[in-house]
Scaffold this motif. Structure first.
Motif, PDB file in Angstrom:
ATOM      1  N   ALA A   1      25.574 -30.787  48.705  1.00 25.84           N
ATOM      2  CA  ALA A   1      24.212 -31.067  48.247  1.00 25.84           C
ATOM      3  C   ALA A   1      24.173 -32.389  47.498  1.00 25.84           C
ATOM      4  O   ALA A   1      25.102 -32.707  46.751  1.00 25.84           O
ATOM      5  CB  ALA A   1      23.728 -29.944  47.335  1.00 25.84           C
ATOM      6  N   ALA A   2      23.083 -33.138  47.724  1.00 32.10           N
ATOM      7  CA  ALA A   2      22.955 -34.418  47.020  1.00 32.10           C
ATOM      8  C   ALA A   2      22.502 -34.170  45.583  1.00 32.10           C
ATOM      9  O   ALA A   2      21.554 -33.432  45.341  1.00 32.10           O
ATOM     10  CB  ALA A   2      21.946 -35.296  47.743  1.00 32.10           C
ATOM     11  N   ARG A   3      23.244 -34.763  44.646  1.00 31.37           N
ATOM     12  CA  ARG A   3      22.858 -34.648  43.231  1.00 31.37           C
ATOM     13  C   ARG A   3      22.439 -36.014  42.725  1.00 31.37           C
ATOM     14  O   ARG A   3      23.245 -36.939  42.709  1.00 31.37           O
ATOM     15  CB  ARG A   3      24.051 -34.170  42.399  1.00 31.37           C
ATOM     16  CG  ARG A   3      24.126 -32.670  42.241  1.00 31.37           C
ATOM     17  CD  ARG A   3      25.210 -32.296  41.237  1.00 31.37           C
ATOM     18  NE  ARG A   3      25.003 -32.830  39.906  1.00 31.37           N
ATOM     19  CZ  ARG A   3      25.869 -33.614  39.252  1.00 31.37           C
ATOM     20  NH1 ARG A   3      26.985 -33.997  39.830  1.00 31.37           N
ATOM     21  NH2 ARG A   3      25.613 -34.024  38.040  1.00 31.37           N
ATOM     22  N   PRO A   4      21.178 -36.180  42.355  1.00 31.01           N
ATOM     23  CA  PRO A   4      20.763 -37.492  41.859  1.00 31.01           C
ATOM     24  C   PRO A   4      21.453 -37.818  40.531  1.00 31.01           C
ATOM     25  O   PRO A   4      21.502 -36.977  39.637  1.00 31.01           O
ATOM     26  CB  PRO A   4      19.258 -37.365  41.673  1.00 31.01           C
ATOM     27  CG  PRO A   4      18.979 -35.910  41.633  1.00 31.01           C
ATOM     28  CD  PRO A   4      20.090 -35.191  42.327  1.00 31.01           C
ATOM     29  N   VAL A   5      22.010 -39.015  40.445  1.00 30.23           N
ATOM     30  CA  VAL A   5      22.729 -39.420  39.233  1.00 30.23           C
ATOM     31  C   VAL A   5      21.962 -40.524  38.508  1.00 30.23           C
ATOM     32  O   VAL A   5      21.874 -40.533  37.286  1.00 30.23           O
ATOM     33  CB  VAL A   5      24.149 -39.901  39.591  1.00 30.23           C
ATOM     34  CG1 VAL A   5      24.843 -40.476  38.374  1.00 30.23           C
ATOM     35  CG2 VAL A   5      24.969 -38.748  40.145  1.00 30.23           C
TER      36      VAL A   5
ATOM     37  N   ASN B   1      20.268 -36.380  33.771  1.00 29.87           N
ATOM     38  CA  ASN B   1      19.755 -35.375  34.740  1.00 29.87           C
ATOM     39  C   ASN B   1      18.368 -35.624  35.274  1.00 29.87           C
ATOM     40  O   ASN B   1      17.463 -34.858  34.972  1.00 29.87           O
ATOM     41  CB  ASN B   1      19.815 -33.971  34.133  1.00 29.87           C
ATOM     42  CG  ASN B   1      21.212 -33.621  33.688  1.00 29.87           C
ATOM     43  OD1 ASN B   1      22.182 -33.860  34.411  1.00 29.87           O
ATOM     44  ND2 ASN B   1      21.331 -33.090  32.478  1.00 29.87           N
ATOM     45  N   PRO B   2      18.178 -36.548  36.156  1.00 30.44           N
ATOM     46  CA  PRO B   2      19.121 -37.601  36.534  1.00 30.44           C
ATOM     47  C   PRO B   2      19.058 -38.747  35.539  1.00 30.44           C
ATOM     48  O   PRO B   2      18.087 -38.847  34.778  1.00 30.44           O
ATOM     49  CB  PRO B   2      18.577 -38.037  37.899  1.00 30.44           C
ATOM     50  CG  PRO B   2      17.110 -37.786  37.794  1.00 30.44           C
ATOM     51  CD  PRO B   2      16.936 -36.579  36.919  1.00 30.44           C
TER      52      PRO B   2
ATOM     53  N   LYS C   1      18.160 -42.625  38.566  1.00 28.70           N
ATOM     54  CA  LYS C   1      16.824 -42.589  39.140  1.00 28.70           C
ATOM     55  C   LYS C   1      16.004 -43.775  38.674  1.00 28.70           C
ATOM     56  O   LYS C   1      15.742 -43.924  37.483  1.00 28.70           O
ATOM     57  CB  LYS C   1      16.138 -41.286  38.753  1.00 28.70           C
ATOM     58  CG  LYS C   1      14.888 -41.033  39.552  1.00 28.70           C
ATOM     59  CD  LYS C   1      14.233 -39.724  39.174  1.00 28.70           C
ATOM     60  CE  LYS C   1      12.832 -39.701  39.738  1.00 28.70           C
ATOM     61  NZ  LYS C   1      11.956 -38.882  38.939  1.00 28.70           N
TER      62      LYS C   1
ATOM     63  N   SER D   1      22.737 -41.115  44.396  1.00 24.90           N
ATOM     64  CA  SER D   1      23.084 -39.689  44.401  1.00 24.90           C
ATOM     65  C   SER D   1      24.543 -39.525  44.770  1.00 24.90           C
ATOM     66  O   SER D   1      25.091 -40.323  45.525  1.00 24.90           O
ATOM     67  CB  SER D   1      22.256 -38.945  45.449  1.00 24.90           C
ATOM     68  OG  SER D   1      20.907 -38.976  45.108  1.00 24.90           O
ATOM     69  N   TYR D   2      25.169 -38.492  44.231  1.00 23.91           N
ATOM     70  CA  TYR D   2      26.506 -38.104  44.684  1.00 23.91           C
ATOM     71  C   TYR D   2      26.359 -36.794  45.428  1.00 23.91           C
ATOM     72  O   TYR D   2      25.495 -35.982  45.095  1.00 23.91           O
ATOM     73  CB  TYR D   2      27.437 -37.874  43.496  1.00 23.91           C
ATOM     74  CG  TYR D   2      28.010 -39.126  42.900  1.00 23.91           C
ATOM     75  CD1 TYR D   2      28.820 -39.974  43.663  1.00 23.91           C
ATOM     76  CD2 TYR D   2      27.768 -39.449  41.565  1.00 23.91           C
ATOM     77  CE1 TYR D   2      29.353 -41.127  43.096  1.00 23.91           C
ATOM     78  CE2 TYR D   2      28.304 -40.601  41.011  1.00 23.91           C
ATOM     79  CZ  TYR D   2      29.095 -41.424  41.779  1.00 23.91           C
ATOM     80  OH  TYR D   2      29.626 -42.563  41.223  1.00 23.91           O
ATOM     81  N   THR D   3      27.205 -36.598  46.420  1.00 18.97           N
ATOM     82  CA  THR D   3      27.170 -35.321  47.125  1.00 18.97           C
ATOM     83  C   THR D   3      28.212 -34.395  46.511  1.00 18.97           C
ATOM     84  O   THR D   3      29.377 -34.758  46.387  1.00 18.97           O
ATOM     85  CB  THR D   3      27.452 -35.531  48.625  1.00 18.97           C
ATOM     86  OG1 THR D   3      26.588 -36.569  49.071  1.00 18.97           O
ATOM     87  CG2 THR D   3      27.196 -34.272  49.419  1.00 18.97           C
ATOM     88  N   LEU D   4      27.750 -33.230  46.110  1.00 19.42           N
ATOM     89  CA  LEU D   4      28.659 -32.255  45.513  1.00 19.42           C
ATOM     90  C   LEU D   4      28.424 -30.934  46.242  1.00 19.42           C
ATOM     91  O   LEU D   4      27.304 -30.453  46.298  1.00 19.42           O
ATOM     92  CB  LEU D   4      28.338 -32.130  44.012  1.00 19.42           C
ATOM     93  CG  LEU D   4      29.482 -31.713  43.103  1.00 19.42           C
ATOM     94  CD1 LEU D   4      30.539 -32.812  43.032  1.00 19.42           C
ATOM     95  CD2 LEU D   4      28.950 -31.421  41.711  1.00 19.42           C
TER      96      LEU D   4
END
Ligand SMILES: Nc1ncnc2c1ncn2[C@@H]1O[C@H](COP(=O)(O)OP(=O)(O)OP(=O)(O)O)[C@@H](O)[C@H]1O
Ligand SMILES: [Mg+2]
Length: 244
Positions: free
Chosen positions: A18-22, A209-210, A24, A12-15
């Motif tokens: 908030a953590a955004r799963p990249v 996504n992801p 999975k 995940s990256y934090t943007l």
């Protein structure tokens, strides 16, 4: 025997806090001497996955083992999408950098530099600076630098993306002949389905996504492959359906 084991990798990256799963749950085992191509929509995490494999980013869940369990770790080389040559160094000096962390003698070192520059057809340009090269030549210099590390695993992030189609086909053939001579595992990211099918033993199709695996399939065709052949066309159709 596996040369690269990617098991249940998530990232995940934090943007904006908030953590955004990249990525999975990516699992892929690359065999020795195998060529795997990765295709998928822009932003589905292909470059991120290569960065994790090469070890540029260690912040992820799951495991990545470079080499076989119990054996010495595999050497990993990387060719980035932009060639990333140092502009103030000649081709020769750029390739020479590959040996900076090794303790081989200067004469062996210069023999090897010459060998890899020859291999990519740039002998006459060894003393040239990157600005004196065409895009394709700079990309070949970057490939020579990665090969000079004598990697067991070569990672390539859209290495031919910026090149015209004729040069692209030539470099694909050069890559295959290097692979035949040196026997290494290659993971190549590409936007070009035909390139994936021409080069790879297996193609991994990702969706965004992801970023996750949509399908992995074999391209069980002998080489050299017929770019216009019926089997490649059938596989291309299948790939396109998976990508849309
Ligand atoms: N350092 C970062 N910080 C936050 N988000 C990032 C970072 N690097 C990449 N991302 C995000 O991760 C996702 C995957 O990026 P990545 O570069 O791996 O995609 P890609 O599949 O290689 O795309 P392309 O085909 O366009 O090269 C994108 O949504 C991107 O915005
Ligand atoms: Mg990318």
């Amino acid at each position: 025997m596996h040369s690269l084991s990617i098991e249940h990798v998530s990232k995940s990256y934090t943007l904006d806090g908030a953590a955004r799963p990249v990525l999975k749950d990516i699992t892929l085992h690359v065999r020795r001497n195998e060529i795997v191509a990765i295709i998928g929509a822009s932003g589905c995490g292909k470059s991120t996955l290569l960065r994790l494999i090469v070890g540029l980013d260690t912040d992820f869940h799951g495991s990545i083992i470079r080499g076989s369990k119990g054996a010495a770790p595999a050497r990993v080389g990387m060719v980035f999408q932009d060639h990333r040559l140092f502009p103030w160094l000649t081709v020769e000096a750029n390739v020479n950098l590959a040996f900076d962390s090794s303790d081989i003698s200067p004469s062996t070192r210069s023999d090897k530099v010459r060998h890899y520059i020859d291999l990519v057809g740039l002998s006459e340009f060894a003393k040239a600076y990157p600005r004196q090269l065409s895009g394709g030549m700079a990309q070949r210099a970057a490939i020579a630098r990665a090969l000079a590390q004598e990697p067991d695993i070569l990672l390539m992030d859209e290495p031919f993306g910026a090149l015209d189609s004729i040069l692209r086909m030539r470099l694909q053939d050069e890559l295959l002949s290097i692979w035949e001579k040196h026997r290494l595992s290659i993971v190549i990211v590409t936007h070009d389905v035909e390139e994936a099918l021409y080069l790879a033993d297996r193609v991994m199709v990702m969706e965004p996504n992801p970023g996750r695996i949509r399908d992995v399939f074999e391209v069980a065709l002998p080489r050299p492959r017929d770019r216009g052949g019926v089997l490649l066309s059938t596989l291309k159709k299948r790939c396109m359906e998976l990508l849309i």
